[in-house]
Design a protein around this motif. Sequence first.
Motif, mmCIF file in Angstrom:
data_model
loop_
_atom_site.group_PDB
_atom_site.id
_atom_site.type_symbol
_atom_site.label_atom_id
_atom_site.label_comp_id
_atom_site.label_asym_id
_atom_site.label_seq_id
_atom_site.Cartn_x
_atom_site.Cartn_y
_atom_site.Cartn_z
ATOM 1 N N GLN A 130 0.608 -1.326 0.009
ATOM 2 C CA GLN A 130 -0.152 0.056 0.158
ATOM 3 C C GLN A 130 0.618 1.432 -0.009
ATOM 4 O O GLN A 130 0.640 2.223 -0.523
ATOM 5 N N SER A 131 2.107 1.378 0.282
ATOM 6 C CA SER A 131 2.647 2.405 0.980
ATOM 7 C C SER A 131 3.650 2.545 -0.236
ATOM 8 O O SER A 131 4.817 2.598 -0.190
ATOM 9 N N SER A 132 3.250 3.414 -1.563
ATOM 10 C CA SER A 132 4.131 3.537 -2.717
ATOM 11 C C SER A 132 5.007 4.461 -2.424
ATOM 12 O O SER A 132 6.341 4.437 -2.860
ATOM 13 N N ILE A 133 4.925 5.498 -1.569
ATOM 14 C CA ILE A 133 5.876 6.528 -1.303
ATOM 15 C C ILE A 133 6.986 6.171 -0.315
ATOM 16 O O ILE A 133 8.309 6.234 -0.460
ATOM 17 N N ASP A 134 6.857 5.205 0.540
ATOM 18 C CA ASP A 134 7.767 4.614 1.366
ATOM 19 C C ASP A 134 8.633 3.643 0.413
ATOM 20 O O ASP A 134 10.032 3.774 0.775
ATOM 21 N N ASN A 135 7.838 3.113 -0.377
ATOM 22 C CA ASN A 135 8.826 2.002 -1.146
ATOM 23 C C ASN A 135 9.510 2.526 -2.313
ATOM 24 O O ASN A 135 10.754 2.334 -2.368
ATOM 25 N N ALA A 136 9.004 3.742 -2.688
ATOM 26 C CA ALA A 136 9.900 4.352 -3.781
ATOM 27 C C ALA A 136 11.053 5.243 -3.163
ATOM 28 O O ALA A 136 12.081 5.243 -3.585
ATOM 29 N N ILE A 137 11.048 5.597 -1.814
ATOM 30 C CA ILE A 137 11.977 6.367 -1.115
ATOM 31 C C ILE A 137 12.946 5.487 -0.781
ATOM 32 O O ILE A 137 14.263 5.785 -0.976
ATOM 33 N N ALA A 138 12.618 4.328 -0.304
ATOM 34 C CA ALA A 138 13.216 3.406 0.089
ATOM 35 C C ALA A 138 14.477 2.676 -1.000
ATOM 36 O O ALA A 138 15.408 2.441 -0.947
ATOM 37 N N TYR A 139 13.578 2.284 -2.224
ATOM 38 C CA TYR A 139 14.397 2.162 -3.376
ATOM 39 C C TYR A 139 15.571 3.193 -3.817
ATOM 40 O O TYR A 139 16.595 2.834 -4.222
ATOM 41 N N ALA A 140 14.806 4.476 -3.764
ATOM 42 C CA ALA A 140 15.651 5.609 -4.231
ATOM 43 C C ALA A 140 16.841 5.610 -3.514
ATOM 44 O O ALA A 140 18.078 5.900 -3.893
ATOM 45 N N GLN A 141 16.953 5.469 -2.047
ATOM 46 C CA GLN A 141 17.885 5.547 -1.080
ATOM 47 C C GLN A 141 19.143 4.215 -1.395
ATOM 48 O O GLN A 141 20.064 4.361 -1.369
ATOM 49 N N LEU A 142 18.471 3.215 -1.759
ATOM 50 C CA LEU A 142 19.238 2.087 -2.208
ATOM 51 C C LEU A 142 20.168 2.168 -3.259
ATOM 52 O O LEU A 142 21.177 1.898 -3.175
ATOM 53 N N LEU A 143 19.495 2.863 -4.290
ATOM 54 C CA LEU A 143 20.002 2.981 -5.599
ATOM 55 C C LEU A 143 21.088 3.860 -5.625
ATOM 56 O O LEU A 143 22.119 3.994 -6.158
ATOM 57 N N HIS A 144 20.696 5.030 -4.465
ATOM 58 C CA HIS A 144 21.812 6.266 -4.410
ATOM 59 C C HIS A 144 22.992 5.579 -3.666
ATOM 60 O O HIS A 144 24.256 5.857 -4.020
ATOM 61 N N SER A 145 22.885 4.614 -2.559
ATOM 62 C CA SER A 145 23.743 4.345 -1.860
ATOM 63 C C SER A 145 24.729 2.967 -2.512
ATOM 64 O O SER A 145 25.975 2.892 -2.115
#
Length: 202
Positions: A130-145
Amino acid sequence: ALLNKLTFLTQLFSGLNPIHIRLFQIFNDCENLVNFWIEGEYYVDQNKFERIQNNITTRLRGQDFKIHLLNATIQAHMFSQSFAKKSPSFKTLMMDIAAIRNLTERDLKLIQTVNDNIAEVKILFSSAEQSSIDNAIAYAQLLHSSGQPEIILRKLFGHKSYCSISYSISENRTQIMTEQEMKELKRQITFCICSFNRNKKE
């Protein structure tokens, strides 16, 4: 007639060992877990379970119990399909169970653990869906790091070029994000930004 029945039972139970019988006993007490697989249709859509487990993994860094529970759920998923099928014949069920290899007492304990903590498992999976924004942020952080892009240029040779990104979702696991998944992540982030801006104006 008795001989025929004994022959039938012998054939039916052939290939089963004591650990397989224990699996029947475990799932007899794990109705909540079986219902979870059925209601979530995790065997209907073969990609759904993997997609959600990856979403959860990206958000559980440092949460040891939940990581352990997720890993147990992944393991239980491997052995539950035969019991979550809609109305399989007893013979088909027996054949499916007999085909399971490398089943151990540890696996049975993990299945029981997931069933005992099914409420927590439902919360994890529900929030990941359900939480698209949390998932998107988590993925973005992983890709960045930890993201490592790979671009394959093959157009000069008459083939389609493509790109992917490998990233770490845990200490010992690396995942590959395809072009299609990148587009989906971009869509989620764009949707979240638009929603945020719309709510801000209101």
